[in-house]
Design an enzyme around this catalytic site. Sequence first.
Site, PDB file in Angstrom:
ATOM      1  CG  ASP A  52      -8.621  -6.723   4.952  1.00 43.24           C
ATOM      2  OD1 ASP A  52      -7.883  -5.850   5.416  1.00 43.24           O
ATOM      3  OD2 ASP A  52      -8.376  -7.943   5.060  1.00 43.24           O
ATOM      4  CB  SER A  53      -8.788  -1.558   7.722  1.00 44.50           C
ATOM      5  OG  SER A  53      -8.449  -0.759   6.601  1.00 44.50           O
ATOM      6  CG  ASP A  91      -6.319  -5.390   1.794  1.00 46.96           C
ATOM      7  OD1 ASP A  91      -5.202  -5.721   1.362  1.00 46.96           O
ATOM      8  OD2 ASP A  91      -6.477  -4.779   2.872  1.00 46.96           O
ATOM      9  CE  LYS A 121      -2.589  -4.431   2.064  1.00 47.90           C
ATOM     10  NZ  LYS A 121      -3.091  -5.356   3.106  1.00 47.90           N
ATOM     11  CD  GLU A 123      -3.925  -9.625   6.036  1.00 53.20           C
ATOM     12  OE1 GLU A 123      -3.999 -10.564   6.854  1.00 53.20           O
ATOM     13  OE2 GLU A 123      -4.525  -8.546   6.180  1.00 53.20           O
ATOM     14  CD  GLU A 190      -0.970  -4.324  10.120  1.00 54.59           C
ATOM     15  OE1 GLU A 190      -1.321  -4.729   8.998  1.00 54.59           O
ATOM     16  OE2 GLU A 190      -1.786  -3.975  11.003  1.00 54.59           O
TER      17      GLU A 190
END
Length: 272
Positions: A52-53, A91, A121, A123, A190
């Site tokens: 999602d970057s 993501d 993925k 978070e 991270e």
Amino acid sequence: MAYISDDRRKVTTHRLAEMKARGEKISMLTSYDYTMASLVDGAGVDVILVGDSASNVMAGNMTTLPITLEQMIYHGKSVVKAVKRALVVVDMPFGTYQASDIEAVNNAIQIMKITHADALKLEGGEEILPSVRRILAAGIPVMGHLGLMPQSINKFGTYAVRAKGEEEAEKLLRDARLLEEAGCFALVLEKIPAELARRVAEELTIPVIGIGAGGGVDGQVLVVSDMLGMTKDFSPRFLRRYADLFTIVTEAVGHYVEDVKSGDFPNETEQY
Ligand code: KIV
């Protein structure tokens, strides 16, 4: 040529587990579009993350929060079309899995159905466990993500190193164990202290992939545009630049502009 794997078999979650078991480090990079994903896959990266970057890199947003499910699906589809070998992980964007486990699994199914990615993925730890379990129960492999979680930037208030204190480090360890027990196939850590990351990687049997988490983990991930030096103003300590595409692209484009202005381009062989 630096590294092109002669093993062209598709990377699976099972093969990542085997890599950890035999001590082979796992390479992972982001990609968001067809052309970059073809290059990254062809060069032998094991896992491609449609991160999602993309919100920052592709859309110019300050954070990862604005990117939508539809936009992630668009990027995911473009990457999957290009990839022959790497495992492709997409993501789940902010707001698509936190509200309820039912909403999470419905959104997860939509991403998998349309993109044909291999895994997702998410978070977070304990707080999102019901969503993680529900998605796993639908047969979708899940990669966890702990430590600095950019989707929670408004809670953290800073992109500084996480889990330096004992309490946060203990929570991270607990969350990592919970994600493994739930059935996640891998975990991203991270920006946390290298010693803590090493401890997590030693304790868990699933692969632990680090970004700014030192060398004691089972693999590394970087944002592709950062490691290729396309950006100039983002220089965290953990970033190694493998090329200076900022200079190469700027010079090439400048040269093109000169040639167009001077009439040098196109020449006689470059026309019909
Ligand atoms: O979105 C992303 O690029 C990521 C990596 C930094 C792990 O989550």
